[in-house]
Design a protein around this motif. Sequence first.
Motif, PDB file in Angstrom:
ATOM      1  N   LYS A  52       2.244   1.731  -3.521  1.00  0.00           N
ATOM      2  CA  LYS A  52       1.370   2.163  -4.289  1.00  0.00           C
ATOM      3  C   LYS A  52       0.884   3.638  -4.269  1.00  0.00           C
ATOM      4  CE  LYS A  52      -3.246   1.124  -5.929  1.00  0.00           C
ATOM      5  NZ  LYS A  52      -4.768   0.184  -6.007  1.00  0.00           N
ATOM      6  N   THR A  53       0.599   3.950  -2.776  1.00  0.00           N
ATOM      7  CA  THR A  53      -0.064   5.357  -2.695  1.00  0.00           C
ATOM      8  C   THR A  53       1.088   6.610  -2.186  1.00  0.00           C
ATOM      9  OG1 THR A  53      -0.220   4.895  -0.103  1.00  0.00           O
ATOM     10  CG2 THR A  53      -2.181   4.191  -1.621  1.00  0.00           C
ATOM     11  N   TRP A 101      -5.464  -3.974  -5.357  1.00  0.00           N
ATOM     12  CA  TRP A 101      -5.633  -4.279  -7.091  1.00  0.00           C
ATOM     13  C   TRP A 101      -6.685  -5.177  -7.177  1.00  0.00           C
ATOM     14  CZ3 TRP A 101      -0.454  -4.128  -4.709  1.00  0.00           C
ATOM     15  CH2 TRP A 101       0.372  -2.989  -5.243  1.00  0.00           C
ATOM     16  N   SER A 115       6.253   1.411 -11.445  1.00  0.00           N
ATOM     17  CA  SER A 115       6.045   2.751 -11.267  1.00  0.00           C
ATOM     18  C   SER A 115       6.043   3.365 -12.821  1.00  0.00           C
ATOM     19  CB  SER A 115       6.928   3.496 -10.510  1.00  0.00           C
ATOM     20  OG  SER A 115       6.690   4.906 -10.541  1.00  0.00           O
ATOM     21  N   LEU A 173       6.250  -4.766  -8.896  1.00  0.00           N
ATOM     22  CA  LEU A 173       5.421  -3.712  -9.317  1.00  0.00           C
ATOM     23  C   LEU A 173       6.057  -2.727 -10.029  1.00  0.00           C
ATOM     24  CD1 LEU A 173       4.839  -2.879  -5.401  1.00  0.00           C
ATOM     25  CD2 LEU A 173       3.216  -4.041  -7.062  1.00  0.00           C
ATOM     26  N   GLY A 187       1.956   2.041  -8.784  1.00  0.00           N
ATOM     27  CA  GLY A 187       0.647   1.676  -8.996  1.00  0.00           C
ATOM     28  C   GLY A 187       0.268   0.539  -9.851  1.00  0.00           C
ATOM     29  N   GLU A 194       0.841  -1.144  -0.017  1.00  0.00           N
ATOM     30  CA  GLU A 194      -0.230   0.057  -0.022  1.00  0.00           C
ATOM     31  C   GLU A 194       0.897   1.375   0.055  1.00  0.00           C
ATOM     32  OE1 GLU A 194      -3.847   1.897   2.318  1.00  0.00           O
ATOM     33  OE2 GLU A 194      -2.373   0.275   3.272  1.00  0.00           O
ATOM     34  N   GLN A 210       4.955   6.009  -6.381  1.00  0.00           N
ATOM     35  CA  GLN A 210       3.690   5.821  -7.298  1.00  0.00           C
ATOM     36  C   GLN A 210       3.819   4.302  -7.913  1.00  0.00           C
ATOM     37  OE1 GLN A 210       2.689   8.816  -9.861  1.00  0.00           O
ATOM     38  NE2 GLN A 210       3.514  10.339  -8.270  1.00  0.00           N
TER      39      GLN A 210
END
Length: 167
Positions: A48-49, A108, A81, A79, A56, A45, A54
């Motif tokens: 992602k946030t 997600w 970005s 992941l 995401g 988290e 970022q």
Amino acid sequence: MAKLSNESIIARLNSRFEGRFNPLEESYGLLTLETGKEDILDVLEFLKTNGELQFGYLTDITAVHYPHLPKEFAVVYHLHSLVNGVRIRIKVFLEGSYPAIPTATVLWNGANWMERETYDFFGIQFVGHPDLRRILNVDDMEVFPMRKEYPLEDPNRMDKKDYFFGR
């Protein structure tokens, strides 16, 4: 915008999770981190946030079976970005008796199918998953085919014996 360095990513993670993750390696520039199953959702988290990081885009969730290690299974998250043009890999090692980890579907929606595939092939239980069932193998299959629990070849095959080849 300047590309994030692995050192700056580690520094941002350390500011929030100091002592709760370990940098493992930087193979070909790809930063790989290890964390525990109790921290994985918080780490994901944050990645992602966080406005600077970022991460995401969840590229993949998979697993690896290491039968020789005390914690036999590694759940691996990839992941990306897109804003910063950087990728990262996060590993969580799990015991082999009941490999379970919280679901990433709360972060997600696309994690749903990735977790189902990982369950189907490795038997990893994603706790809280909305529909954890087989996705590619037949429903009544009792084994998990990507586990290294069985020999790759039949040891009784006669055509594979060394004496047929002068060895």
